[in-house]
Design an enzyme around this catalytic site. Structure first.
Site, PDB file in Angstrom:
ATOM      1  N   THR A  68      67.068  54.552  39.471  1.00 53.97           N
ATOM      2  CA  THR A  68      66.273  53.501  38.838  1.00 53.97           C
ATOM      3  C   THR A  68      66.170  52.262  39.708  1.00 53.97           C
ATOM      4  OG1 THR A  68      66.876  54.289  36.629  1.00 53.97           O
ATOM      5  CG2 THR A  68      66.083  52.031  36.785  1.00 53.97           C
ATOM      6  N   SER A 115      68.885  60.823  39.945  1.00 50.48           N
ATOM      7  CA  SER A 115      70.231  61.412  40.025  1.00 50.48           C
ATOM      8  C   SER A 115      70.434  62.556  39.049  1.00 50.48           C
ATOM      9  CB  SER A 115      71.305  60.342  39.826  1.00 50.48           C
ATOM     10  OG  SER A 115      71.376  59.926  38.473  1.00 50.48           O
ATOM     11  N   SER A 116      69.586  62.652  38.016  1.00 49.39           N
ATOM     12  CA  SER A 116      69.694  63.789  37.108  1.00 49.39           C
ATOM     13  C   SER A 116      69.277  65.084  37.788  1.00 49.39           C
ATOM     14  CB  SER A 116      68.834  63.564  35.860  1.00 49.39           C
ATOM     15  OG  SER A 116      67.455  63.503  36.206  1.00 49.39           O
ATOM     16  N   THR A 124      72.018  55.998  37.634  1.00 52.26           N
ATOM     17  CA  THR A 124      73.172  55.880  36.740  1.00 52.26           C
ATOM     18  C   THR A 124      73.444  57.155  35.956  1.00 52.26           C
ATOM     19  OG1 THR A 124      71.806  54.918  34.974  1.00 52.26           O
ATOM     20  CG2 THR A 124      72.879  53.384  36.506  1.00 52.26           C
TER      21      THR A 124
END
Length: 305
Positions: free
Chosen positions: A15, A56-57, A84
């Site tokens: 993000t 990051s997912s 995050t």
């Protein structure tokens, strides 16, 4: 010749690097150099480069291996900007396989937000990198040790916190300065206990070739209907770690019965202590990776009671 920059920034997307496209969806578009510019940091402050460029997912174990290798190659204070969503997992891998002054940071609001939080987080992370001795996560003005960190809010600036009780960080899995053992090719699944669950998913994970299992258990470590499958996993030599699906508190395996934590612990299931299921999974992956790289029998690190 100019002096080397004291801090290296490795950007991975997330993000903090996102802007909204024509459809309004957020995608990582800002580079490491852009992030430094946004934060008012110059090349004299930070040597910036892009290690990855993704949400990051979507990070795989192979992606994580590449990032760990890049951090190891720096050999000095490192700041990693990271989404995050899976930061607590990367933080655990950094802690267990590398150690040293590594600071992970990110943002809850995108770079083109009217009031982005990323620039301040990055400045704080660069400042922290000059003084920390072990891996930490820095967001929203808070600095949290990587071992035990977890995401505690989906949107708040202070996105990460630690357990509500002290964490005894186990001994390092590797000698300081060692190259990280590769994680790719290993499989550890997280399975959640819930009312009416049975062992179908445990057996499916074993059939898929799981090298280990983490159970997001009821309360302080009870697995209910997952127990028969857990027994089969343990009989097959597959390590099983009991965590809790509860937001606060740790595992205290005191209940009997077929699916009780005490019964499962007596059968060989390990305790994840106060680690989140995501961090316990990465802890187990790191243990398995080190053992695969050096198959000499070792006592597993990590919380065991």
């Amino acid at each position: 010749m100019s002096a080397p920059s004291p801090v290296t920034l490795l950007a991975t997307g997330g993000t903090i690097a996102c802007t909204a496209g024509p459809d309004g969806a957020l995608r990582p578009t800002r580079s490491a150099v852009d992030l430094c510019t946004d934060a008012g940091l110059t090349p004299d402050d930070v040597a910036a480069s892009d290690a990855l460029h993704l949400d990051s997912s979507e990070m795989t174990l192979a992606d994580l291996d590449g990032l760990l290798a890049a951090i190891h190659a720096v050999g000095g204070p490192v700041v990693v900007t990271h989404g995050t969503d899976s930061m607590e997992e990367t933080a655990m891998a950094v802690d267990r396989l590398l150690g040293g002054p590594v600071v992970l940071t990110g943002a809850q609001r995108p770079a083109d937000d009217a009031s982005p939080d990323g620039p301040a987080n990055l400045r704080d992370a660069v400042t922290a990198a000059a003084t920390v001795t072990g891996p930490v996560v820095v967001t929203g003005g808070a600095t949290v040790p990587a071992y035990g960190v977890r995401k505690v809010h989906t949107t708040a600036d202070r996105a990460f916190g630690g357990p509500d009780s002290p964490v005894d960080r186990p001994a390092p899995l590797v000698y300081p300065g060692s190259a990280p053992a590769p994680l790719a090719g290993l499989r550890v699944d997280i399975l959640t206990a819930y009312q009416g669950t049975d062992s179908t998913l445990v057996d499916a994970a074993l059939t898929a070739g799981a090298d280990g299992l983490v159970i997001a258990a009821f309360g302080s470590g009870n697995a209910g209907g997952l127990a028969p499958g857990i027994g089969r996993a343990l009989d097959a030599g597959v390590p099983v770690v009991l965590c809790t699906r509860v937001a606060a508190g740790g595992v205290d395996a005191v209940y009997g019965g077929d699916g009780g934590g005490a019964t499962l612990a007596a059968a060989g299931a390990r305790s994840g202590g106060v680690l989140s299921p995501a961090q316990a999974r990465m802890e187990l992956l790191c243990q398995l990776a080190v053992q695969r790289a050096d198959p000499t029998p070792v006592t597993p690190a990590g919380p065991q009671d």
